[in-house]
Design an enzyme around this catalytic site. Structure first.
Site, PDB file in Angstrom:
ATOM      1  N   ARG A 118      48.667  37.190   7.807  1.00  9.12           N
ATOM      2  CA  ARG A 118      49.779  38.145   7.616  1.00  9.12           C
ATOM      3  C   ARG A 118      51.007  37.529   6.957  1.00  9.12           C
ATOM      4  O   ARG A 118      52.113  38.039   7.078  1.00  9.12           O
ATOM      5  CB  ARG A 118      50.181  38.805   8.943  1.00  9.12           C
ATOM      6  CG  ARG A 118      49.059  39.599   9.563  1.00  9.12           C
ATOM      7  CD  ARG A 118      49.549  40.581  10.578  1.00  9.12           C
ATOM      8  NE  ARG A 118      48.434  41.349  11.086  1.00  9.12           N
ATOM      9  CZ  ARG A 118      47.663  40.973  12.093  1.00  9.12           C
ATOM     10  NH1 ARG A 118      47.917  39.833  12.712  1.00  9.12           N
ATOM     11  NH2 ARG A 118      46.674  41.729  12.485  1.00  9.12           N
ATOM     12  N   LYS A 140      56.996  38.141  -7.459  1.00  7.10           N
ATOM     13  CA  LYS A 140      55.850  38.981  -7.826  1.00  7.10           C
ATOM     14  C   LYS A 140      54.617  38.103  -7.794  1.00  7.10           C
ATOM     15  O   LYS A 140      54.545  37.096  -8.524  1.00  7.10           O
ATOM     16  CB  LYS A 140      56.024  39.538  -9.234  1.00  7.10           C
ATOM     17  CG  LYS A 140      56.757  40.838  -9.286  1.00  7.10           C
ATOM     18  CD  LYS A 140      56.613  41.433 -10.677  1.00  7.10           C
ATOM     19  CE  LYS A 140      57.406  42.697 -10.812  1.00  7.10           C
ATOM     20  NZ  LYS A 140      57.338  43.241 -12.184  1.00  7.10           N
ATOM     21  N   GLU A 182      59.146  34.339 -23.337  1.00  5.50           N
ATOM     22  CA  GLU A 182      59.872  34.921 -22.193  1.00  5.50           C
ATOM     23  C   GLU A 182      61.346  34.498 -22.250  1.00  5.50           C
ATOM     24  O   GLU A 182      62.228  35.250 -21.848  1.00  5.50           O
ATOM     25  CB  GLU A 182      59.244  34.492 -20.859  1.00  5.50           C
ATOM     26  CG  GLU A 182      57.806  34.950 -20.642  1.00  5.50           C
ATOM     27  CD  GLU A 182      57.651  36.417 -20.203  1.00  5.50           C
ATOM     28  OE1 GLU A 182      58.654  37.151 -20.152  1.00  5.50           O
ATOM     29  OE2 GLU A 182      56.496  36.831 -19.926  1.00  5.50           O
ATOM     30  N   LYS A 231      67.455  36.223 -14.211  1.00 10.26           N
ATOM     31  CA  LYS A 231      66.390  36.867 -13.433  1.00 10.26           C
ATOM     32  C   LYS A 231      66.843  37.093 -11.997  1.00 10.26           C
ATOM     33  O   LYS A 231      66.584  38.148 -11.415  1.00 10.26           O
ATOM     34  CB  LYS A 231      65.093  36.043 -13.463  1.00 10.26           C
ATOM     35  CG  LYS A 231      63.981  36.747 -12.685  1.00 10.26           C
ATOM     36  CD  LYS A 231      62.592  36.431 -13.125  1.00 10.26           C
ATOM     37  CE  LYS A 231      61.587  37.288 -12.349  1.00 10.26           C
ATOM     38  NZ  LYS A 231      60.214  37.006 -12.660  1.00 10.26           N
ATOM     39  N   GLU A 241      61.360  46.465  -7.840  1.00 11.60           N
ATOM     40  CA  GLU A 241      61.228  47.217  -9.101  1.00 11.60           C
ATOM     41  C   GLU A 241      61.305  48.723  -8.925  1.00 11.60           C
ATOM     42  O   GLU A 241      60.446  49.471  -9.361  1.00 11.60           O
ATOM     43  CB  GLU A 241      59.940  46.817  -9.837  1.00 11.60           C
ATOM     44  CG  GLU A 241      60.020  47.115 -11.328  1.00 11.60           C
ATOM     45  CD  GLU A 241      58.912  46.472 -12.148  1.00 11.60           C
ATOM     46  OE1 GLU A 241      58.647  45.272 -11.979  1.00 11.60           O
ATOM     47  OE2 GLU A 241      58.334  47.191 -12.960  1.00 11.60           O
ATOM     48  N   ARG A 245      64.782  46.228 -12.291  1.00 15.72           N
ATOM     49  CA  ARG A 245      63.854  45.110 -12.542  1.00 15.72           C
ATOM     50  C   ARG A 245      62.880  45.392 -13.681  1.00 15.72           C
ATOM     51  O   ARG A 245      62.368  44.473 -14.318  1.00 15.72           O
ATOM     52  CB  ARG A 245      63.104  44.758 -11.240  1.00 15.72           C
ATOM     53  CG  ARG A 245      62.226  43.534 -11.412  1.00 15.72           C
ATOM     54  CD  ARG A 245      61.757  42.940 -10.109  1.00 15.72           C
ATOM     55  NE  ARG A 245      60.928  41.786 -10.366  1.00 15.72           N
ATOM     56  CZ  ARG A 245      60.593  40.870  -9.478  1.00 15.72           C
ATOM     57  NH1 ARG A 245      61.036  40.979  -8.239  1.00 15.72           N
ATOM     58  NH2 ARG A 245      59.832  39.852  -9.794  1.00 15.72           N
ATOM     59  N   ASN A 249      60.265  43.775 -18.096  1.00 15.15           N
ATOM     60  CA  ASN A 249      59.004  44.059 -18.778  1.00 15.15           C
ATOM     61  C   ASN A 249      59.205  44.331 -20.266  1.00 15.15           C
ATOM     62  O   ASN A 249      58.321  44.884 -20.926  1.00 15.15           O
ATOM     63  CB  ASN A 249      58.317  45.263 -18.127  1.00 15.15           C
ATOM     64  CG  ASN A 249      58.023  44.997 -16.676  1.00 15.15           C
ATOM     65  OD1 ASN A 249      57.647  43.887 -16.314  1.00 15.15           O
ATOM     66  ND2 ASN A 249      58.238  45.992 -15.826  1.00 15.15           N
ATOM     67  N   HIS A 252      56.420  44.043 -22.657  1.00 18.58           N
ATOM     68  CA  HIS A 252      55.194  43.853 -21.885  1.00 18.58           C
ATOM     69  C   HIS A 252      54.242  45.047 -21.904  1.00 18.58           C
ATOM     70  O   HIS A 252      53.054  44.888 -21.638  1.00 18.58           O
ATOM     71  CB  HIS A 252      55.526  43.521 -20.426  1.00 18.58           C
ATOM     72  CG  HIS A 252      56.016  42.109 -20.232  1.00 18.58           C
ATOM     73  ND1 HIS A 252      57.105  41.599 -20.910  1.00 18.58           N
ATOM     74  CD2 HIS A 252      55.567  41.099 -19.449  1.00 18.58           C
ATOM     75  CE1 HIS A 252      57.303  40.347 -20.538  1.00 18.58           C
ATOM     76  NE2 HIS A 252      56.376  40.006 -19.658  1.00 18.58           N
ATOM     77  N   HIS A 256      50.553  43.946 -22.429  1.00 13.34           N
ATOM     78  CA  HIS A 256      49.456  44.061 -21.464  1.00 13.34           C
ATOM     79  C   HIS A 256      48.242  44.756 -22.085  1.00 13.34           C
ATOM     80  O   HIS A 256      47.103  44.399 -21.783  1.00 13.34           O
ATOM     81  CB  HIS A 256      49.926  44.788 -20.204  1.00 13.34           C
ATOM     82  CG  HIS A 256      50.790  43.915 -19.329  1.00 13.34           C
ATOM     83  ND1 HIS A 256      51.531  44.400 -18.281  1.00 13.34           N
ATOM     84  CD2 HIS A 256      51.014  42.578 -19.349  1.00 13.34           C
ATOM     85  CE1 HIS A 256      52.180  43.392 -17.703  1.00 13.34           C
ATOM     86  NE2 HIS A 256      51.881  42.275 -18.329  1.00 13.34           N
ATOM     87  N   HIS A 269      49.704  34.890 -22.527  1.00  8.05           N
ATOM     88  CA  HIS A 269      50.598  35.976 -22.117  1.00  8.05           C
ATOM     89  C   HIS A 269      51.833  36.007 -23.038  1.00  8.05           C
ATOM     90  O   HIS A 269      52.231  37.069 -23.524  1.00  8.05           O
ATOM     91  CB  HIS A 269      51.017  35.746 -20.655  1.00  8.05           C
ATOM     92  CG  HIS A 269      51.970  36.768 -20.137  1.00  8.05           C
ATOM     93  ND1 HIS A 269      51.632  38.094 -19.971  1.00  8.05           N
ATOM     94  CD2 HIS A 269      53.279  36.668 -19.762  1.00  8.05           C
ATOM     95  CE1 HIS A 269      52.674  38.762 -19.505  1.00  8.05           C
ATOM     96  NE2 HIS A 269      53.688  37.921 -19.370  1.00  8.05           N
TER      97      HIS A 269
END
Ligand code: NAD
Ligand code: GLY
Length: 361
Positions: A118, A140, A182, A231, A241, A245, A249, A252, A256, A269
């Site tokens: 957990r 993330k 980035e 950031k 997000e 946030r 992206n 992105h 993606h 990436h």
């Protein structure tokens, strides 16, 4: 050495430090022991990083799992291997996972930490530029699904981030440029990050290109520090997000789809992100959201850094659009695009028609 704090939802209780400096790996456990109460550690790394830096993380209290190298291994099978190993070495609830590697390792090790018993502590030791400026910060964590990237994951913050810029010396030029994608992204969104400090990051990048490519340590520390501050300004206000946030992206949504349709192994990436950013500048100019002058400033920066900006693949438009629709940035079947609207400023639009979106593909 620089130290900065990431505050989640502006609370001190859930904040954690990012250390940015040289030779930090040599004394990694001195830092780690200050921020975790672990008796034992499981270091998650891959074959490449282990062969260069594994020795530095060895201690009487550490066990390792050495994974194969590659984005294709960022999946549920590898996640299960990490969990099996954690059980095998009898990692307890107060113990910790250490992610030693690039974004792939950081994402999968962090996700394993978030679900093992957990949730146990974890530490990010990012060894790529991309991981030092982006993926190790903000919590993330995820694995990929065959239907899309990072579709299975959580928000789970590390206890600390240790960015040793010496690790960037062994990074090849392709991976270094991947991180620079980035980095440039932050310069295009700086004003929208709502950071109380202004860095004029775009101008910093325009004037420090040679030093950056020469991996000048002072310039690199400053650059990583600025990216992490921008950031953390965002994560501080919107950890999960719900709104702000999403501007991280930038580029992105296209990226993606490019990664997915090329099997996650043709482009890195960052390469997909630089192509995605160029497409979004083209789109923004096409729909009259930015002036030509800024379009040229921004695209010239992408060119000056010799990032990959031209799509070389022939994509089927329907497949490309479907891929964008299966991204998790989609809500109510509408694709959310982070669009540049002014120098260093972006907004989110979800009402751009399909034909315009696909124009540059
Ligand atoms: P990566 O982790 O695959 O690393 C790139 C390559 O560099 C690998 O071959 C790796 O073994 C090697 N490497 C790592 N450190 C090295 C070093 N110091 N010297 C030599 N080689 C080294 O790729 P990446 O670009 O670091 O990360 C990409 C991943 O990050 C993607 O899965 C992406 O989805 C994820 N990501 C996550 C976030 C987030 O917020 N969590 C943000 C951006 C990207
Ligand atoms: N890299 C995107 C984010 O952290 O939200």
């Amino acid at each position: 050495m620089n130290k900065l704090e990431v505050k989640i939802n502006a609370t001190k209780e859930s904040s954690y430090p990012i250390f940015i400096g040289e030779n930090l790996l040599e004394n990694a456990y001195d830092y780690i022991e200050q921020y975790t109460k672990a008796n034992n550690y499981l270091v998650v790394t891959n074959e490449t990083v282990y062969s260069i830096y594994g020795e530095k993380l060895k201690s009487n209290n550490s066990k390792f799992i050495i994974l194969p190298d590659g984005e294709i291994y960022k999946n549920m099978d590898t996640l299960n291997r990490i969990l099996d190993r954690a059980l095998e070495v009898k990692l307890e609830r107060k113990d910790a996972i250490i992610a030693l590697g690039g974004g792939v390792i950081g994402d999968i090790a962090g996700f394993a930490a978030s679900i093992y018993q957990r949730g146990i502590d974890y530490v990010q030791i990012p060894t790529t530029l991309l991981a030092q400026v982006d993926s190790s910060v903000g919590g993330k964590v995820a694995v990929n699904h065959f239907l899309g990237k990072n579709l299975i994951g959580s928000f789970y913050q590390p206890k600390l981030v240790l960015s040793d810029i010496n690790t960037l010396k062994t990074l090849d030029i392709r991976q270094f440029k991947t991180g620079l994608s980035e980095v440039l992204k932050y310069s295009f969104i700086e004003k929208s990050c709502k950071c109380e400090k202004h860095f004029n990051f775009l101008e910093f990048l325009q004037s420090n290109r040679t030093e950056i490519y020469n991996k000048n340590p002072e310039v690199l520390k400053k650059l990583i520090n600025i990216c992490c501050k921008l950031k953390s300004s965002i994560v501080n206000k919107d950890e999960k997000e719900k709104g702000l946030r999403a501007i991280l992206n930038f580029g992105h949504t296209y990226a993606h789809a490019i990664e997915k349709l090329t099997g996650y192994d043709k482009y890195t990436h960052g390469e997909a992100v630089s192509m995605g950013m160029k497409l979004i500048f083209d789109l923004s100019l096409e729909i009259n959201c930015i002036q030509e002058e800024y379009y040229h400033t921004a695209t010239n920066l992408l060119k000056d850094y010799e990032l990959m900006i031209n799509l070389k693949d022939e994509f089927n438009h329907e497949e490309f659009y479907e891929s964008m629709l299966s991204d998790k940035k989609v809500s109510d079947k509408k694709i959310n695009f982070v669009i540049p609207i002014a120098p260093k400023e972006v907004t989110i639009k979800n009402n751009i028609d399909k034909k315009t979106i696909l124009q540059g593909i």
